[in-house]
Motif scaffolding. Sequence first.
Motif, PDB file in Angstrom:
ATOM      1  N   SER A 179       7.023  12.265   3.704  1.00  0.00           N
ATOM      2  CA  SER A 179       7.989  11.975   4.754  1.00  0.00           C
ATOM      3  C   SER A 179       7.758  10.557   5.258  1.00  0.00           C
ATOM      4  O   SER A 179       6.683   9.978   5.059  1.00  0.00           O
ATOM      5  CB  SER A 179       7.824  12.956   5.922  1.00  0.00           C
ATOM      6  N   LEU A 180       8.760  10.007   5.900  1.00  0.00           N
ATOM      7  CA  LEU A 180       8.619   8.662   6.441  1.00  0.00           C
ATOM      8  C   LEU A 180       7.490   8.620   7.468  1.00  0.00           C
ATOM      9  O   LEU A 180       6.712   7.665   7.519  1.00  0.00           O
ATOM     10  CB  LEU A 180       9.945   8.232   7.080  1.00  0.00           C
ATOM     11  N   GLU A 181       7.383   9.676   8.282  1.00  0.00           N
ATOM     12  CA  GLU A 181       6.332   9.720   9.301  1.00  0.00           C
ATOM     13  C   GLU A 181       4.947   9.721   8.658  1.00  0.00           C
ATOM     14  O   GLU A 181       4.014   9.056   9.124  1.00  0.00           O
ATOM     15  CB  GLU A 181       6.495  10.958  10.180  1.00  0.00           C
ATOM     16  N   LEU A 194       0.830  -1.208   0.000  1.00  0.00           N
ATOM     17  CA  LEU A 194       0.000   0.000   0.000  1.00  0.00           C
ATOM     18  C   LEU A 194       0.865   1.260   0.000  1.00  0.00           C
ATOM     19  O   LEU A 194       0.571   2.231  -0.703  1.00  0.00           O
ATOM     20  CB  LEU A 194      -0.927  -0.003   1.219  1.00  0.00           C
ATOM     21  N   ALA A 195       1.931   1.235   0.790  1.00  0.00           N
ATOM     22  CA  ALA A 195       2.822   2.392   0.861  1.00  0.00           C
ATOM     23  C   ALA A 195       3.485   2.657  -0.494  1.00  0.00           C
ATOM     24  O   ALA A 195       3.548   3.802  -0.949  1.00  0.00           O
ATOM     25  CB  ALA A 195       3.886   2.163   1.939  1.00  0.00           C
ATOM     26  N   GLY A 244      16.067   1.611   1.517  1.00  0.00           N
ATOM     27  CA  GLY A 244      15.403   2.450   2.499  1.00  0.00           C
ATOM     28  C   GLY A 244      14.330   3.325   1.878  1.00  0.00           C
ATOM     29  O   GLY A 244      14.311   3.562   0.658  1.00  0.00           O
ATOM     30  N   PHE A 245      13.456   3.849   2.729  1.00  0.00           N
ATOM     31  CA  PHE A 245      12.354   4.682   2.262  1.00  0.00           C
ATOM     32  C   PHE A 245      12.848   5.890   1.473  1.00  0.00           C
ATOM     33  O   PHE A 245      12.362   6.183   0.379  1.00  0.00           O
ATOM     34  CB  PHE A 245      11.512   5.141   3.469  1.00  0.00           C
ATOM     35  N   LYS A 246      13.832   6.615   2.020  1.00  0.00           N
ATOM     36  CA  LYS A 246      14.327   7.825   1.379  1.00  0.00           C
ATOM     37  C   LYS A 246      14.947   7.519   0.018  1.00  0.00           C
ATOM     38  O   LYS A 246      14.690   8.216  -0.975  1.00  0.00           O
ATOM     39  CB  LYS A 246      15.346   8.512   2.293  1.00  0.00           C
ATOM     40  N   ASP A 247      15.772   6.468  -0.036  1.00  0.00           N
ATOM     41  CA  ASP A 247      16.411   6.106  -1.306  1.00  0.00           C
ATOM     42  C   ASP A 247      15.377   5.673  -2.337  1.00  0.00           C
ATOM     43  O   ASP A 247      15.509   5.983  -3.531  1.00  0.00           O
ATOM     44  CB  ASP A 247      17.422   4.973  -1.083  1.00  0.00           C
ATOM     45  N   TYR A 248      14.347   4.953  -1.893  1.00  0.00           N
ATOM     46  CA  TYR A 248      13.298   4.514  -2.825  1.00  0.00           C
ATOM     47  C   TYR A 248      12.553   5.710  -3.394  1.00  0.00           C
ATOM     48  O   TYR A 248      12.269   5.763  -4.600  1.00  0.00           O
ATOM     49  CB  TYR A 248      12.327   3.583  -2.109  1.00  0.00           C
ATOM     50  N   LEU A 249      12.255   6.696  -2.548  1.00  0.00           N
ATOM     51  CA  LEU A 249      11.552   7.890  -3.017  1.00  0.00           C
ATOM     52  C   LEU A 249      12.410   8.677  -4.008  1.00  0.00           C
ATOM     53  O   LEU A 249      11.912   9.140  -5.046  1.00  0.00           O
ATOM     54  CB  LEU A 249      11.185   8.768  -1.813  1.00  0.00           C
ATOM     55  N   ILE A 250      13.699   8.802  -3.716  1.00  0.00           N
ATOM     56  CA  ILE A 250      14.598   9.507  -4.641  1.00  0.00           C
ATOM     57  C   ILE A 250      14.653   8.780  -5.978  1.00  0.00           C
ATOM     58  O   ILE A 250      14.628   9.413  -7.050  1.00  0.00           O
ATOM     59  CB  ILE A 250      16.010   9.639  -4.025  1.00  0.00           C
ATOM     60  N   SER A 251      14.712   7.461  -5.955  1.00  0.00           N
ATOM     61  CA  SER A 251      14.741   6.688  -7.205  1.00  0.00           C
ATOM     62  C   SER A 251      13.477   6.924  -8.032  1.00  0.00           C
ATOM     63  O   SER A 251      13.548   7.090  -9.258  1.00  0.00           O
ATOM     64  CB  SER A 251      14.891   5.194  -6.896  1.00  0.00           C
ATOM     65  N   VAL A 265      -0.195   3.875   6.640  1.00  0.00           N
ATOM     66  CA  VAL A 265      -0.427   2.433   6.768  1.00  0.00           C
ATOM     67  C   VAL A 265      -0.519   2.008   8.240  1.00  0.00           C
ATOM     68  O   VAL A 265      -0.414   0.834   8.562  1.00  0.00           O
ATOM     69  CB  VAL A 265       0.678   1.619   6.052  1.00  0.00           C
ATOM     70  N   TYR A 266      -0.711   2.991   9.139  1.00  0.00           N
ATOM     71  CA  TYR A 266      -0.958   2.716  10.555  1.00  0.00           C
ATOM     72  C   TYR A 266       0.184   1.944  11.224  1.00  0.00           C
ATOM     73  O   TYR A 266      -0.047   0.987  11.959  1.00  0.00           O
ATOM     74  CB  TYR A 266      -2.272   1.957  10.742  1.00  0.00           C
ATOM     75  N   LEU A 267       1.426   2.370  10.949  1.00  0.00           N
ATOM     76  CA  LEU A 267       2.569   1.711  11.578  1.00  0.00           C
ATOM     77  C   LEU A 267       3.416   2.717  12.336  1.00  0.00           C
ATOM     78  O   LEU A 267       3.446   3.913  12.009  1.00  0.00           O
ATOM     79  CB  LEU A 267       3.448   1.024  10.524  1.00  0.00           C
ATOM     80  N   ASN A 268       4.122   2.224  13.341  1.00  0.00           N
ATOM     81  CA  ASN A 268       5.116   3.013  14.026  1.00  0.00           C
ATOM     82  C   ASN A 268       6.219   3.380  13.023  1.00  0.00           C
ATOM     83  O   ASN A 268       6.677   2.520  12.259  1.00  0.00           O
ATOM     84  CB  ASN A 268       5.688   2.174  15.180  1.00  0.00           C
ATOM     85  N   PRO A 269       6.685   4.650  12.981  1.00  0.00           N
ATOM     86  CA  PRO A 269       7.679   5.065  11.972  1.00  0.00           C
ATOM     87  C   PRO A 269       8.950   4.226  11.983  1.00  0.00           C
ATOM     88  O   PRO A 269       9.482   3.884  10.921  1.00  0.00           O
ATOM     89  CB  PRO A 269       7.969   6.524  12.356  1.00  0.00           C
ATOM     90  N   VAL A 270       9.464   3.902  13.166  1.00  0.00           N
ATOM     91  CA  VAL A 270      10.690   3.095  13.244  1.00  0.00           C
ATOM     92  C   VAL A 270      10.450   1.708  12.667  1.00  0.00           C
ATOM     93  O   VAL A 270      11.243   1.189  11.870  1.00  0.00           O
ATOM     94  CB  VAL A 270      11.185   2.996  14.703  1.00  0.00           C
ATOM     95  N   TYR A 271       9.329   1.103  13.043  1.00  0.00           N
ATOM     96  CA  TYR A 271       9.004  -0.223  12.535  1.00  0.00           C
ATOM     97  C   TYR A 271       8.758  -0.183  11.033  1.00  0.00           C
ATOM     98  O   TYR A 271       9.207  -1.068  10.287  1.00  0.00           O
ATOM     99  CB  TYR A 271       7.777  -0.770  13.264  1.00  0.00           C
ATOM    100  N   PHE A 272       8.051   0.873  10.578  1.00  0.00           N
ATOM    101  CA  PHE A 272       7.789   1.023   9.146  1.00  0.00           C
ATOM    102  C   PHE A 272       9.093   1.120   8.363  1.00  0.00           C
ATOM    103  O   PHE A 272       9.246   0.515   7.295  1.00  0.00           O
ATOM    104  CB  PHE A 272       6.934   2.269   8.903  1.00  0.00           C
ATOM    105  N   SER A 273      10.042   1.897   8.877  1.00  0.00           N
ATOM    106  CA  SER A 273      11.335   2.071   8.201  1.00  0.00           C
ATOM    107  C   SER A 273      12.052   0.732   8.044  1.00  0.00           C
ATOM    108  O   SER A 273      12.557   0.402   6.960  1.00  0.00           O
ATOM    109  CB  SER A 273      12.209   3.050   8.986  1.00  0.00           C
ATOM    110  N   GLN A 274      12.085  -0.051   9.112  1.00  0.00           N
ATOM    111  CA  GLN A 274      12.750  -1.354   9.058  1.00  0.00           C
ATOM    112  C   GLN A 274      12.038  -2.307   8.101  1.00  0.00           C
ATOM    113  O   GLN A 274      12.668  -3.005   7.301  1.00  0.00           O
ATOM    114  CB  GLN A 274      12.788  -1.964  10.458  1.00  0.00           C
TER     115      GLN A 274
END
Length: 400
Positions: free
Chosen positions: A302-304, A288-289, A328-335, A310-319
């Motif tokens: 933003s990651l937050e 979904l994300a 990672g989230f940031k690298d995927y968005l840049i791509s 998707v109703y997840l804790n940001p740290v858990y979502f990042s992992q």
Amino acid sequence: MNILIVDDEKVIREGMVRTIQQHAPSFRLFIAASPEEAVQVLRSHSIDLVMTDILMPGMTGLELMKLFFERTPRMKWVVISAHSEFAYAQEAIRLGAKDYLLKPIGKERIVAVIDRLHGEWQNETALSLDAAELKSSLKYLREAIFQRWASGLDIGCFDMRPLIQRHAAFHLLMVNLNSDRSTHVEHFMVENVLSELIDQHGHGFVVSFDKQNLLGLVTLHSACDMLNLTESIKAQLKRIVKVPYQVLPSAQMSDFGLIPEQLRKLRLTASAHVYEPKEWGGERAIELAVQYMKAHFHEDLSLERMAAYVYLNPVYFSQLFKQKAGQGFKDYLISLRMDQAKLLLSSTGLRLADIAARIGYQDIRHFAQLFRRKFEMTPTEYRQQREQPQINIHNTITDQ
């Protein structure tokens, strides 16, 4: 009260509307010139009373009534007929219609029917509200009493014997939700799932024990049905719950006095558990994300914000994102943004500033730095490189 008037004769429709509006202007009126239009209204609105002609082109009023009567048992029906169609009106009364109106319809007759049925509707509504309030009160009373019992606290003079007799052999079933945010919505969904599946596999009830835990008590139709019940619950929750969770069943029990100790064991098991994404549908959350990011990469993501989506804790979502997406989230968005930039550079004549804005960057220098870091060339160099082969081909053809 919401009233639907169904008649293919415009004169009758408008006459009934005027009469009802003059007598009871607070009523909300809907009109339909055919049964087909009536079906659309009935599917889209909450209707309390249907006043329908018997014979109309296509579907008859009786067929319309049969179609909705069982689905909406509280909805009232009045049929409209000519003297020659009185046999149809009698059939409608047999099917459950509250009354019939013979054409030509007198105003006094319409008003009398409306007043009588409005009185019935008010009484039924009041009774329904009283029943709902009583049911809700009993539910909260049971939750409070059972919660104290399961916690080993005093329940005063409340008599538990009827409950104990109803559940001579039972299982406890705890669902533990693990999240640092509010889980009111999840609690509601889990409670509905547990209640429905417990009713399918036996009889029992569900209480919202605290912010993280819901506790069910179930007596099964079959002693070997607990595994099926547990798997069914997990399958349902995997589709709808977007926070880590556990489903923890107890062994079969027969002593209500042991419930506090069994609950303590279930809680200890929950606290010692290491969550695995596969247990709660983490893969679906990342799907979904990713879908959302592909459609909204040009926005301020933003990651937050994505974790909240998707109703997840940001740290858990990042992992979890890095595990599922491979970066990672940031690298995927840049791509995502850089791939779109390449497309715009090669297929449009947009200025670099406009391209940067379209993919989510207001600072053209930051955009250029990211582009060069990823592709080892500037946006301008990439555009020139894409244009060069076309120029060469053109020159070759001209020379020939």
